[in-house]
Design a protein around this motif. Sequence first.
Motif, PDB file in Angstrom:
ATOM      1  N   LEU A 153      40.977  -6.796  63.234  1.00 57.96           N
ATOM      2  CA  LEU A 153      41.400  -7.414  64.483  1.00 57.96           C
ATOM      3  C   LEU A 153      41.601  -6.396  65.603  1.00 57.96           C
ATOM      4  O   LEU A 153      42.221  -5.356  65.412  1.00 57.96           O
ATOM      5  CB  LEU A 153      42.715  -8.171  64.265  1.00 57.96           C
ATOM      6  CG  LEU A 153      42.640  -9.454  63.430  1.00 57.96           C
ATOM      7  CD1 LEU A 153      44.032  -9.966  63.113  1.00 57.96           C
ATOM      8  CD2 LEU A 153      41.836 -10.524  64.157  1.00 57.96           C
ATOM      9  N   HIS A 154      41.103  -6.758  66.792  1.00 65.67           N
ATOM     10  CA  HIS A 154      41.335  -5.947  67.982  1.00 65.67           C
ATOM     11  C   HIS A 154      42.540  -6.434  68.782  1.00 65.67           C
ATOM     12  O   HIS A 154      43.223  -5.638  69.434  1.00 65.67           O
ATOM     13  CB  HIS A 154      40.103  -5.980  68.896  1.00 65.67           C
ATOM     14  CG  HIS A 154      38.878  -5.376  68.298  1.00 65.67           C
ATOM     15  ND1 HIS A 154      37.910  -6.126  67.676  1.00 65.67           N
ATOM     16  CD2 HIS A 154      38.476  -4.088  68.220  1.00 65.67           C
ATOM     17  CE1 HIS A 154      36.946  -5.326  67.236  1.00 65.67           C
ATOM     18  NE2 HIS A 154      37.255  -4.090  67.562  1.00 65.67           N
ATOM     19  N   PHE A 155      42.767  -7.729  68.748  1.00 64.52           N
ATOM     20  CA  PHE A 155      43.848  -8.274  69.571  1.00 64.52           C
ATOM     21  C   PHE A 155      44.441  -9.494  68.885  1.00 64.52           C
ATOM     22  O   PHE A 155      43.714 -10.384  68.435  1.00 64.52           O
ATOM     23  CB  PHE A 155      43.340  -8.656  70.956  1.00 64.52           C
ATOM     24  CG  PHE A 155      44.432  -8.955  71.951  1.00 64.52           C
ATOM     25  CD1 PHE A 155      45.087  -7.925  72.612  1.00 64.52           C
ATOM     26  CD2 PHE A 155      44.820 -10.255  72.214  1.00 64.52           C
ATOM     27  CE1 PHE A 155      46.112  -8.189  73.525  1.00 64.52           C
ATOM     28  CE2 PHE A 155      45.834 -10.535  73.123  1.00 64.52           C
ATOM     29  CZ  PHE A 155      46.480  -9.489  73.780  1.00 64.52           C
ATOM     30  N   GLY A 222      45.633   1.428  67.082  1.00 66.21           N
ATOM     31  CA  GLY A 222      45.515   1.503  68.529  1.00 66.21           C
ATOM     32  C   GLY A 222      45.318   0.163  69.208  1.00 66.21           C
ATOM     33  O   GLY A 222      45.370   0.072  70.438  1.00 66.21           O
ATOM     34  N   ARG A 223      45.108  -0.890  68.426  1.00 65.95           N
ATOM     35  CA  ARG A 223      44.902  -2.221  69.007  1.00 65.95           C
ATOM     36  C   ARG A 223      46.252  -2.922  69.179  1.00 65.95           C
ATOM     37  O   ARG A 223      47.278  -2.428  68.773  1.00 65.95           O
ATOM     38  CB  ARG A 223      43.954  -3.045  68.154  1.00 65.95           C
ATOM     39  CG  ARG A 223      42.532  -2.506  67.955  1.00 65.95           C
ATOM     40  CD  ARG A 223      42.078  -1.453  68.901  1.00 65.95           C
ATOM     41  NE  ARG A 223      40.681  -1.090  68.669  1.00 65.95           N
ATOM     42  CZ  ARG A 223      40.239   0.127  68.423  1.00 65.95           C
ATOM     43  NH1 ARG A 223      41.104   1.137  68.364  1.00 65.95           N
ATOM     44  NH2 ARG A 223      38.955   0.377  68.254  1.00 65.95           N
ATOM     45  N   ARG A 224      46.250  -4.114  69.748  1.00 62.21           N
ATOM     46  CA  ARG A 224      47.485  -4.668  70.291  1.00 62.21           C
ATOM     47  C   ARG A 224      47.814  -6.079  69.813  1.00 62.21           C
ATOM     48  O   ARG A 224      46.939  -6.838  69.414  1.00 62.21           O
ATOM     49  CB  ARG A 224      47.406  -4.668  71.814  1.00 62.21           C
ATOM     50  CG  ARG A 224      46.871  -3.350  72.377  1.00 62.21           C
ATOM     51  CD  ARG A 224      47.658  -2.851  73.501  1.00 62.21           C
ATOM     52  NE  ARG A 224      47.216  -1.513  73.927  1.00 62.21           N
ATOM     53  CZ  ARG A 224      47.769  -0.850  74.908  1.00 62.21           C
ATOM     54  NH1 ARG A 224      48.769  -1.373  75.587  1.00 62.21           N
ATOM     55  NH2 ARG A 224      47.346   0.359  75.235  1.00 62.21           N
ATOM     56  N   MET A 225      49.112  -6.379  69.924  1.00 60.69           N
ATOM     57  CA  MET A 225      49.618  -7.737  69.698  1.00 60.69           C
ATOM     58  C   MET A 225      50.562  -8.103  70.837  1.00 60.69           C
ATOM     59  O   MET A 225      51.361  -7.268  71.269  1.00 60.69           O
ATOM     60  CB  MET A 225      50.407  -7.841  68.389  1.00 60.69           C
ATOM     61  CG  MET A 225      49.618  -7.667  67.117  1.00 60.69           C
ATOM     62  SD  MET A 225      50.472  -8.396  65.668  1.00 60.69           S
ATOM     63  CE  MET A 225      52.015  -7.494  65.620  1.00 60.69           C
ATOM     64  N   VAL A 226      50.473  -9.348  71.301  1.00 59.28           N
ATOM     65  CA  VAL A 226      51.454  -9.897  72.235  1.00 59.28           C
ATOM     66  C   VAL A 226      52.023 -11.161  71.602  1.00 59.28           C
ATOM     67  O   VAL A 226      51.288 -12.109  71.320  1.00 59.28           O
ATOM     68  CB  VAL A 226      50.836 -10.204  73.610  1.00 59.28           C
ATOM     69  CG1 VAL A 226      51.878 -10.875  74.513  1.00 59.28           C
ATOM     70  CG2 VAL A 226      50.317  -8.924  74.269  1.00 59.28           C
ATOM     71  N   LEU A 227      53.327 -11.151  71.379  1.00 57.56           N
ATOM     72  CA  LEU A 227      54.006 -12.244  70.696  1.00 57.56           C
ATOM     73  C   LEU A 227      55.067 -12.835  71.613  1.00 57.56           C
ATOM     74  O   LEU A 227      55.826 -12.103  72.246  1.00 57.56           O
ATOM     75  CB  LEU A 227      54.690 -11.734  69.420  1.00 57.56           C
ATOM     76  CG  LEU A 227      53.896 -10.765  68.533  1.00 57.56           C
ATOM     77  CD1 LEU A 227      54.792 -10.211  67.436  1.00 57.56           C
ATOM     78  CD2 LEU A 227      52.674 -11.458  67.939  1.00 57.56           C
ATOM     79  N   THR A 228      55.124 -14.142  71.706  1.00 55.44           N
ATOM     80  CA  THR A 228      56.215 -14.797  72.425  1.00 55.44           C
ATOM     81  C   THR A 228      56.838 -15.831  71.496  1.00 55.44           C
ATOM     82  O   THR A 228      56.126 -16.561  70.802  1.00 55.44           O
ATOM     83  CB  THR A 228      55.745 -15.479  73.724  1.00 55.44           C
ATOM     84  OG1 THR A 228      54.882 -16.568  73.412  1.00 55.44           O
ATOM     85  CG2 THR A 228      55.020 -14.507  74.623  1.00 55.44           C
ATOM     86  N   ARG A 386      49.419  -1.044  67.494  1.00 57.52           N
ATOM     87  CA  ARG A 386      49.309  -0.580  66.105  1.00 57.52           C
ATOM     88  C   ARG A 386      49.246   0.940  66.079  1.00 57.52           C
ATOM     89  O   ARG A 386      48.436   1.573  66.746  1.00 57.52           O
ATOM     90  CB  ARG A 386      48.037  -1.145  65.450  1.00 57.52           C
ATOM     91  CG  ARG A 386      47.798  -0.694  64.001  1.00 57.52           C
ATOM     92  CD  ARG A 386      48.811  -1.272  63.064  1.00 57.52           C
ATOM     93  NE  ARG A 386      48.456  -1.011  61.671  1.00 57.52           N
ATOM     94  CZ  ARG A 386      48.902   0.033  60.959  1.00 57.52           C
ATOM     95  NH1 ARG A 386      49.708   0.921  61.521  1.00 57.52           N
ATOM     96  NH2 ARG A 386      48.530   0.181  59.706  1.00 57.52           N
ATOM     97  N   ASN A 387      50.137   1.563  65.320  1.00 56.71           N
ATOM     98  CA  ASN A 387      50.163   3.021  65.206  1.00 56.71           C
ATOM     99  C   ASN A 387      48.901   3.550  64.525  1.00 56.71           C
ATOM    100  O   ASN A 387      48.251   2.841  63.767  1.00 56.71           O
ATOM    101  CB  ASN A 387      51.388   3.461  64.396  1.00 56.71           C
ATOM    102  CG  ASN A 387      52.669   3.283  65.201  1.00 56.71           C
ATOM    103  OD1 ASN A 387      52.673   3.420  66.413  1.00 56.71           O
ATOM    104  ND2 ASN A 387      53.758   2.929  64.528  1.00 56.71           N
TER     105      ASN A 387
END
Length: 387
Positions: A153-155, A222-228, A386-387
């Motif tokens: 996964l990238h995002f 290095g990829r990202r997550m946005v959680l609400t 992601r580290n």
Amino acid sequence: MELTTMDMLQIFHMNKGQGEESYAKNCTVRNKILSLTKSFVEEAIQGYLSNELPETMVIADLGCSSGPTALGAVSEIINMVNAKCRKMEGHPSSPKFMVFLNDLPGNDFNGVFGSLSNFQKKLTEEKGGESCSCFIAGLPGSFYGRLLPNKSLHFVHSSSSLHWLSQVPAGLDDKDNAKMLNKGKIYMSMTSPNEVINAYKLQFRKDFLLFLKCRAEEVISGRRMVLTFMGRRSNDPTSSEDNFYPWELIAKSFNSMVSEGLIEEDKLDCFNVPYYAPCLEEVKQLVKEESSFFGHRFEAVEVEWDGDVKLSNNQSDEHSLCKAALAKGERVAKIHRAVVESMLERYFGKIVMDDLFQRYTKILEDHFTNNPNNSTMISLVVSLIRN
């Protein structure tokens, strides 16, 4: 009787279809949250694409639900990527998109898939008539477990979902243990025993750490997550009214039915919702403890209970204020019914649902009439790398 993990997988879903009580017609809160957090997602996309532009960008929307919002977040993400590409030096072509829409197996995936043709058409129009290569797949299952292969996964995006626990905290239906009996309540409250509060906190800790661990395996470095997800202002879960007040009013509706002999008191005392609204400090600590992700941004935004109309004392007269309160009460009751009815029906039975939500509507109307400015809740926004 507790709602176990298996129960949640099998029965929990938003109300299906296009009727007046469906989630499709009552998703204004999620729409508002998506609007308020758009800048967070855009910032994450900008930061990610400044490092690399993949040939195929793999996106997962966890807890996609159904109705108009099911593809809304994905559409925004794709448009943000396309816009970023147009601004990049040399104007590179946009990547292809592989999108996984995840929710529990009972979700109305058929309704989501039925809207795909309009979704694809809209993407093409927004790209100036140029075809947008976007592949969509449904991904039924709990996000408190693995969903996809390692480093795929990238995002990752998730909106209005992580406040739902994998199950009701263990022990909360123990009739023989007064300390674990949440009498007359269906969620934590100021009158709940400490043992009940601690059980909820422990279940959220367990679930959120597991969520992070599973995503750490799936998200590329290095990829990202946005959680609400829903949260609270205070570190003390019993002192923040925005944390539990809607559940208090639903419990009040249930208790009125108990007093009339329509629901057994013991049955209500043994029911608790699989829900937890954490504070930002809790979330920060758990992200730090799990350590697979770097917390890029943590914030809280305020949202109206109906996601839309704010009541205020600026109404022209008392009559119009009362009329607005009645309308808002009905809207909020429909919104909450669309979300929790499957769970309540499974435990209390279908026959009491209409009566329950009619009572809840009246209680909400009284609440908004007497407290016109007390109708907001907190949504937490967490942006992770992601580290």
